[in-house]
Design a protein around this motif. Structure first.
Motif, mmCIF file in Angstrom:
data_model
loop_
_atom_site.group_PDB
_atom_site.id
_atom_site.type_symbol
_atom_site.label_atom_id
_atom_site.label_comp_id
_atom_site.label_asym_id
_atom_site.label_seq_id
_atom_site.Cartn_x
_atom_site.Cartn_y
_atom_site.Cartn_z
ATOM 1 N N SER A 70 36.183 10.147 -15.021
ATOM 2 C CA SER A 70 35.061 9.512 -15.709
ATOM 3 C C SER A 70 35.176 7.995 -15.673
ATOM 4 N N ASP A 71 36.375 7.488 -15.941
ATOM 5 C CA ASP A 71 36.596 6.032 -15.910
ATOM 6 C C ASP A 71 36.291 5.472 -14.526
ATOM 7 N N LEU A 72 36.780 6.136 -13.477
ATOM 8 C CA LEU A 72 36.562 5.640 -12.115
ATOM 9 C C LEU A 72 35.078 5.615 -11.760
ATOM 10 N N ILE A 73 34.345 6.640 -12.186
ATOM 11 C CA ILE A 73 32.922 6.702 -11.876
ATOM 12 C C ILE A 73 32.168 5.539 -12.517
ATOM 13 N N THR A 100 29.933 16.627 -19.533
ATOM 14 C CA THR A 100 29.091 17.564 -20.255
ATOM 15 C C THR A 100 28.972 18.848 -19.464
ATOM 16 N N ASP A 101 28.694 19.947 -20.145
ATOM 17 C CA ASP A 101 28.554 21.258 -19.496
ATOM 18 C C ASP A 101 29.785 21.611 -18.659
ATOM 19 N N GLY A 102 30.948 21.118 -19.076
ATOM 20 C CA GLY A 102 32.177 21.442 -18.370
ATOM 21 C C GLY A 102 32.364 20.693 -17.070
ATOM 22 N N CYS A 103 31.549 19.659 -16.813
ATOM 23 C CA CYS A 103 31.632 18.897 -15.570
ATOM 24 C C CYS A 103 31.674 17.405 -15.862
ATOM 25 N N VAL A 104 32.246 16.658 -14.913
ATOM 26 C CA VAL A 104 32.159 15.207 -14.911
ATOM 27 C C VAL A 104 31.045 14.824 -13.940
ATOM 28 N N TYR A 105 30.037 14.104 -14.458
ATOM 29 C CA TYR A 105 28.874 13.738 -13.669
ATOM 30 C C TYR A 105 28.990 12.299 -13.162
ATOM 31 N N GLY A 106 28.458 12.079 -11.984
ATOM 32 C CA GLY A 106 28.332 10.713 -11.503
ATOM 33 C C GLY A 106 28.614 10.579 -10.021
ATOM 34 N N ARG A 107 28.146 9.456 -9.467
ATOM 35 C CA ARG A 107 28.368 9.196 -8.057
ATOM 36 C C ARG A 107 29.864 9.047 -7.780
ATOM 37 N N GLY A 108 30.363 9.848 -6.868
ATOM 38 C CA GLY A 108 31.781 9.846 -6.532
ATOM 39 C C GLY A 108 32.562 10.973 -7.165
#
Length: 422
Positions: free
Chosen positions: A9-12, A91-99
């Motif tokens: 999450s931090d990297l995204i 959210t929803d058990g996933c990390v969202y975002g580009r990359g």
């Protein structure tokens, strides 16, 4: 200690879009995490803000393994996403975002693995080199190419490497196939130019370069490239036949790929060369025939077939078209079968008894091409257990890119086993 999902999450949240403002903030974050864990780092730039981090961890053998990943990402339009692509939302058990998939998720697994081992006082069974690179989403000129030419000594003793686009799960009935990449197609990005005679658009054209170019591109786009089975793809197809219990007809591979669904995607783009026109540039006014017209083509060729590929391209283009390379990279291949492949397979099986590791050839390209230049054999192995509803290939450069938290945790456990040899 941060969890693998938190690191991802931090990297995204660092917008490292390429082209953009560079990878420096993400690289500094990576270096800080490693330094805080007692792992010394080398941080260098090939150009302002085009930053790479390299670290070496002593193991029980000087025969070193390289784990490399890239910190840059392709662009993302926030208007097309459910949530902001650089939010790093969990959210929803996933990390969202580009990359999340390509490939900050993989980088986070590497970081969580080595930081966890350091916290527990564990040594890898062999020396370990980590590289977090700039510019993979372009040509690697500011990242891996710079690293292997200007900082070659950082990779002394490295014989093998692992990185993205392999080791992910694909559902196969009651089992899960894990394709481990043992090679990738070569890259031939080309600029094509047609020269002609400028004139008034209302007059009969003497030699219209736009027409010449369009006809040539049509020949390239519609060419039916013949099937060429490399040893890796033959082994993959044989493995899939055994796993599914249904022989795959080598004479009807396009139909077989469609029949097999998601399993077919593992070879449908790897059985032949390809060339796709992607950009056009011609003219400046509707009533003027220009003197030149140009286009770009994304060419990919199988290991050992560069000469055949280029000869075919030249035949299709004809004598009036000149070509120049925007980027030309060889098609690297790693040994298979091999003891190291068996080690990766064993690590997967230890965490997933239903795993069926198989060899695989990547249709695209990675930084493994640069490391192959200095004799490092590259494998695609970023282990990830995916939910059956997630389209792994569709999330590469796609909208709503995301990675399961449980998948990241699985990958961290697999990497830990691989590095410790158990």
């Amino acid at each position: 200690m941060k969890s693998v999902a938190e690191i991802c999450s931090d990297l995204i949240r660092f917008d490292t879009t390429n082209p953009g403002s560079g990878e420096r903030p993400a690289a500094e974050y990576v270096a800080t995490l490693l330094e805080d864990a007692g792992i010394a780092t080398e941080v260098f730039e090939s150009a302002p803000r085009r930053t790479t981090v390299v670290a070496r961890i002593d193991g029980d053998s000087p025969d070193a393994l390289l784990i490399h990943g890239h910190l840059d990402v392709v662009p993302a339009d926030p208007a097309e996403w459910r949530m902001h692509p650089f939010s790093g939302e969990i959210t929803d058990g996933c990390v969202y975002g580009r990359g999340a998939v390509d490939m900050k998720g993989s980088c986070s697994m590497t970081l969580a693995t080595v930081i966890g081992m350091a916290a527990r006082g564990e040594r890898p069974k062999r020396d370990l080199v980590l590289a977090f690179l700039a510019d993979e989403e372009a040509t690697g000129e500011y990242g891996s190419r710079h690293a292997v030419t200007e900082h070659r000594e950082l990779f002394d003793g490295v014989t093998e490497a692992i990185s993205e686009s392999g080791g992910f799960s694909v559902p196969a009935g009651d089992e899960r196939v894990y394709p481990v990449a043992v090679g990738e197609r070569g890259t031939a990005w080309m600029k094509l130019t047609a020269h002609g005679v400028a004139g008034h658009g209302s007059r009969p054209a003497i030699d219209n370069p736009v027409a010449t170019l369009v006809h040539a591109l049509s020949r390239v786009a519609t060419h039916e490239w013949p099937v060429r089975l490399t040893p890796a793809v033959k082994a993959l197809i044989q493995s899939l036949s055994e796993i599914t219990g249904s022989p795959i007809d080598l004479g009807r591979l396009d139909e077989e790929a469609e029949r097999l669904g998601v399993l077919g995607t593992l070879f449908e783009g790897q059985i032949r060369n390809s060339a796709n026109p992607t950009m056009l540039d011609a003219g400046y006014k509707v009533n003027v025939v220009p003197s030149t017209a140009s286009a770009h083509v994304d060419g990919r060729y199988l290991p050992g077939l560069q000469e055949e590929f280029l000869a075919t391209i030249d035949d299709l283009l004809g004598p009036k078209i000149t070509r120049e390379f925007v980027n030309l990279e060889d098609a690297p291949a790693a040994p298979y079968p091999s003891p190291f492949f068996d080690e990766m397979a064993a690590a997967l099986l230890a965490e997933d008894p239903k795993a069926r590791p198989v060899p695989y050839l990547m249709s695209g390209g990675t930084d493994a091409k640069s490391f192959a230049r200095i004799g490092i054999e590259g494998y695609g192995f970023a282990p990830l257990m995916l939910r059956p509803d997630l389209d792994y290939f569709g999330m590469f450069h796609g909208k709503d890119e995301r990675v399961p938290v449980a998948g990241l945790e699985f990958g961290t456990r697999v990497l830990t086993r691989l590095l410790q040899g158990n």
